[in-house]
Structures are given as C-alpha cells and as structure tokens.
Design a protein around this motif. Structure first.
Motif, PDB file in Angstrom:
ATOM      1  N   THR A 214       0.827  -1.198   0.000  1.00 48.47           N
ATOM      2  CA  THR A 214       0.000   0.000   0.000  1.00 48.47           C
ATOM      3  C   THR A 214       0.867   1.255   0.000  1.00 48.47           C
ATOM      4  O   THR A 214       1.920   1.269   0.638  1.00 48.47           O
TER       5      THR A 214
ATOM      6  N   TYR B 183      -0.296   3.945   1.305  1.00 46.69           N
ATOM      7  CA  TYR B 183      -0.822   4.672   2.460  1.00 46.69           C
ATOM      8  C   TYR B 183      -0.192   4.080   3.719  1.00 46.69           C
ATOM      9  O   TYR B 183      -0.798   3.294   4.446  1.00 46.69           O
TER      10      TYR B 183
ATOM     11  N   LEU C 109       1.776  10.372   0.199  1.00 49.42           N
ATOM     12  CA  LEU C 109       1.796   8.951  -0.117  1.00 49.42           C
ATOM     13  C   LEU C 109       3.194   8.518  -0.510  1.00 49.42           C
ATOM     14  O   LEU C 109       3.997   9.309  -1.017  1.00 49.42           O
TER      15      LEU C 109
ATOM     16  N   THR D 132      -3.498   4.982  -7.540  1.00 50.65           N
ATOM     17  CA  THR D 132      -4.122   4.890  -6.216  1.00 50.65           C
ATOM     18  C   THR D 132      -4.928   6.150  -5.878  1.00 50.65           C
ATOM     19  O   THR D 132      -4.590   6.887  -4.958  1.00 50.65           O
TER      20      THR D 132
ATOM     21  N   ASN E 265      -7.904   6.513  -4.442  1.00 49.34           N
ATOM     22  CA  ASN E 265      -8.514   6.511  -3.110  1.00 49.34           C
ATOM     23  C   ASN E 265      -7.496   6.907  -2.042  1.00 49.34           C
ATOM     24  O   ASN E 265      -7.790   7.693  -1.129  1.00 49.34           O
ATOM     25  N   ALA E 266      -6.304   6.352  -2.162  1.00 45.75           N
ATOM     26  CA  ALA E 266      -5.249   6.665  -1.200  1.00 45.75           C
ATOM     27  C   ALA E 266      -4.858   8.138  -1.295  1.00 45.75           C
ATOM     28  O   ALA E 266      -4.620   8.798  -0.271  1.00 45.75           O
ATOM     29  N   LYS E 267      -4.808   8.653  -2.509  1.00 48.66           N
ATOM     30  CA  LYS E 267      -4.436  10.061  -2.690  1.00 48.66           C
ATOM     31  C   LYS E 267      -5.458  10.981  -2.030  1.00 48.66           C
ATOM     32  O   LYS E 267      -5.089  11.935  -1.313  1.00 48.66           O
TER      33      LYS E 267
ATOM     34  N   ASP F  75      -4.243   0.416  -4.569  1.00 48.52           N
ATOM     35  CA  ASP F  75      -5.109   1.353  -3.862  1.00 48.52           C
ATOM     36  C   ASP F  75      -5.690   0.749  -2.589  1.00 48.52           C
ATOM     37  O   ASP F  75      -5.586  -0.460  -2.328  1.00 48.52           O
ATOM     38  N   ILE F  76      -6.324   1.622  -1.810  1.00 45.20           N
ATOM     39  CA  ILE F  76      -6.894   1.244  -0.523  1.00 45.20           C
ATOM     40  C   ILE F  76      -8.408   1.300  -0.548  1.00 45.20           C
ATOM     41  O   ILE F  76      -9.012   1.889  -1.444  1.00 45.20           O
TER      42      ILE F  76
ATOM     43  N   SER G   5      -9.163   2.379   5.223  1.00 50.13           N
ATOM     44  CA  SER G   5      -7.802   2.881   4.969  1.00 50.13           C
ATOM     45  C   SER G   5      -6.808   1.763   4.704  1.00 50.13           C
ATOM     46  O   SER G   5      -5.616   2.026   4.520  1.00 50.13           O
TER      47      SER G   5
ATOM     48  N   SER H  99      -5.219  10.771   1.792  1.00 51.96           N
ATOM     49  CA  SER H  99      -4.006  11.412   2.311  1.00 51.96           C
ATOM     50  C   SER H  99      -4.152  12.938   2.339  1.00 51.96           C
ATOM     51  O   SER H  99      -3.489  13.606   3.138  1.00 51.96           O
TER      52      SER H  99
ATOM     53  N   CYS I  32      -3.511  -0.625   9.024  1.00 49.96           N
ATOM     54  CA  CYS I  32      -3.410   0.817   9.229  1.00 49.96           C
ATOM     55  C   CYS I  32      -4.219   1.267  10.448  1.00 49.96           C
ATOM     56  O   CYS I  32      -5.382   0.885  10.612  1.00 49.96           O
TER      57      CYS I  32
END
Length: 368
Positions: A81, A83, A317, A331, A333-335, A103-104, A109, A338, A132
């Motif tokens: 990940t 994240y 990230l 990614t 969703n992670a962006k 991605d997450i 998360s 964050s 996480c």
C-alpha cells in the motif's frame, strides 16, 4: 500560554519502578546479545499477545527488513500500500524487490483486496499489507489470494499491538507479522520492534539474521544486519506490560469521548474501527471534507494556532515521494484520503478538558 497538546505522548512507568531493573542489569553486566531480560520479555510477550514465537528487534524497520529476508524469496515484485510510513516501502527496496503500490479501501484505509488480486503477475513473490491505525486488513481475503497464487504474506503490524480479531491475535495471520515498539506506539520500549512467526525453525533463522547471520563462533551463513534489542529496552518493555491493560482501557475511553463529541459535525468523519475482540485504539484519524468550512490543511494550521499539534498521517503517499515515483501505481482513493486525513491527539493520559478543547476548535468553524 496554554500547554501544548501533541499528537501523541509516550506512556512511561514511574521512574522508581524502573530502577530495580537497571540494578539487575548492572549486577548481571549483560547489556545485549539476548540477555536474561530480553529472553523474559519474549516469553511475556508470547503470553500476552497469544502468539507462539516472537523475536525482539531494536526497531520495527529492521524487523520488517529481516522478515522479508527470512522468507528466501526470489527476485520479483512485492504488492503493498502507498498509504503507510516509509519503513514499509523501504524494507521492500532494501531487499532488492520491486514495490507495486495498489489502492486502498477509503473506509478502512487498508489495502483493497480486489486491487491486490488485479496486480498479481508472474513476477509477484509476496504481499505486504499494513494494518493501518491498528484496524485489521481483510485477512481472510488476502490469505485466499496468497494461497491461490503461492505467495508469501507478510503483515506490517506496526500499529496492531494487542489487537485480537476472530478469536485470536491479529499477529497470527499471514506467514509473518512485524510490530513496532517505537516511543509513539501503544506499547513502547523507547525504541524496539519484533517479528512474530509460527515455527521454532523460522524463529531460529530470524534470530540468526538479526545478529549479522552468525550461526556460531566460526560460521556466518547470511549477510544481514544487527537488529538486537538491548537489556535496558527489554527492561522497559517488561515494566510496560504490567500496566498494558489499563493503558488500552484508557485509550478506549479517549476514543469513545472523541466520537461522542464529534458526532453530527458535517464534513468531519471519524474513521471507523472494525468490531474486534480486543482493540488498541492506536490512533484517532478524522477525514475533513465538504461541507466543512476548512480544508484539512487549514484545520491543521488552525490547531497549531491553539497549540494543538495534529498529524497528517499518512501524507504524502509513498508513491508521491521522489524516490518512489518511478514505481507502478494507480491509487486515487489513497491520494484523496491522504489529502483529507488528520490524526487528532491520542494517548491514554489525554484529559477530557483537552479533548473538549480540540473538538471546540473544530466546531468553532461551523458556528461562523
């Protein structure tokens, strides 16, 4: 001036209770190399965490690097990940593997199992998810993928000390799990960490790897690092364990009070913790989005004006750092998370008044 409220504060025992352990170290004149307190802490942690084998390390990063080395993986890709803290990705590259960032799930998360499945290729050798904030990954789904594709599954469980899920320690899932005992963690030994494994043979290999690969006085079978935990660090760990249950109970009260006071504030979402048999309440992350009047960054700065020091965790990230931009990743969703997440102060001695002050700073913007 008001007293600053930091994002975390280490739990420390009474100094007078630590002195007898120091006296024992001075009497033994054993400072490291798996001394008596080190061995005792391993035994006590196995009992407390309900795991079969544990190997102590001087920090969680060396534990993670060594865990990957211990599995004798062929050259290839490790899915993980973005994240997360840099130690996760660094441990992959340090072992000369190629990180593949997927991605997450924006709600938990944690790494998205469906995205992991889509990223698996003939080059994949392992999956390295992160629990996480101490929230369990989809361990069942990840194990299905690992078994189907004959991949190793290593959990970065730096945040997950003491968490129990589906009737057992979260650390028992996967081939290996690593923990951090850094000063900011739920359980700390000043600095420290550990690898949890499932066989005596693997523990013996890990113990050799954390001691330069030394087998005996004349044999060195691996090129590896020095990851040994000192007796002083082990002593603190033994003392910390005595009050661990109370520490977790107090953290739970802080978590509950935050959720009560933050309920129904538009644009502020508390990241939900999964229902588990035992939680550690490692962090208290909120997500700041419209229609809340301030952006995450603006709220972060406003907190600082009131001597409250939250943390953008995780930001940036991994795949946005210059050293990792060349690696494959997509990614969104992670962006987004964050850019919206903010970890509020969380530690067992945080007072109700402090929590009220923090929440009032958030609420003050909605009254304008």
């Amino acid at each position: 001036m008001s007293k600053p409220i930091y994002v975390t504060q280490p739990v420390l025992p009474e100094l007078k209770d630590f002195i007898p352990y120091l006296e024992q170290i001075w009497e033994n004149k054993i400072l490291t190399n798996g001394g008596p307190l080190h061995q005792q802490l391993e035994q006590e942690l196995c009992k407390y965490l309900c795991v079969d084998y544990i190997s102590l390390f001087n920090n969680g990063t060396i534990a993670l690097i060594t865990a990957l080395q211990a599995l004798n993986l062929e050259e290839g890709e490790v899915i993980t990940t973005p994240y997360t803290f840099v130690a996760t990705a660094h441990s992959i590259v340090w072992n000369k593997f190629t990180p593949v960032f997927v991605d997450i799930d924006p709600i938990t998360s944690n790494i998205d199992v469906q995205q992991v499945g889509q990223a698996i290729t003939e080059k994949t050798v392992a999956i390295l998810p992160v629990h996480c904030y101490g929230i369990p990954c989809d361990v069942e789904g990840l194990q299905v993928l690992a078994t189907k594709h004959k991949l190793k599954l290593i959990y970065d469980a730096a945040h997950a000390f003491g968490v129990e899920y589906n009737g057992q320690s979260l650390l028992n899932y996967g081939d290996l799990s690593t923990i951090s005992f850094h000063a900011t963690k739920v359980f700390n030994t000043f600095e420290g960490g550990a690898v949890v494994c499932h066989s005596l043979e693997m523990k013996q290999r890990i113990d050799q790897l954390k001691n330069f690969g030394i087998v005996d006085e004349t044999s060195v079978n691996d090129i590896s690092l020095n990851g040994k935990l000192s007796e002083i660090h082990a002593a603190l760990g033994l003392l910390q364990l005595k009050t661990m249950n109370q520490t977790l109970q107090n953290r739970g009260k802080v978590d509950d009070y935050y959720r009560e006071l933050l309920a129904n504030i538009e644009g502020i979402r508390c990241i939900e913790r999964l229902k588990v048999e035992k939680d550690n309440y490692a962090y208290f992350p909120i997500v700041v989005s419209e229609p809340y009047p301030l952006s995450r960054n603006e709220l972060f700065e406003k907190f600082k004006q009131h001597d409250v020091f939250a943390r953008k965790y995780f930001y940036p990230l991994m795949n946005e750092l210059s050293v990792y931009k060349s690696y494959k990743s997509d990614t969104p969703n992670a962006k987004l998370l964050s850019e919206q997440v903010l970890c509020l102060p969380m530690y067992p001695d945080l007072t109700d008044n402090d929590i009220q002050k923090i929440v009032q700073i958030i609420k003050s913007e909605t009254a304008l």
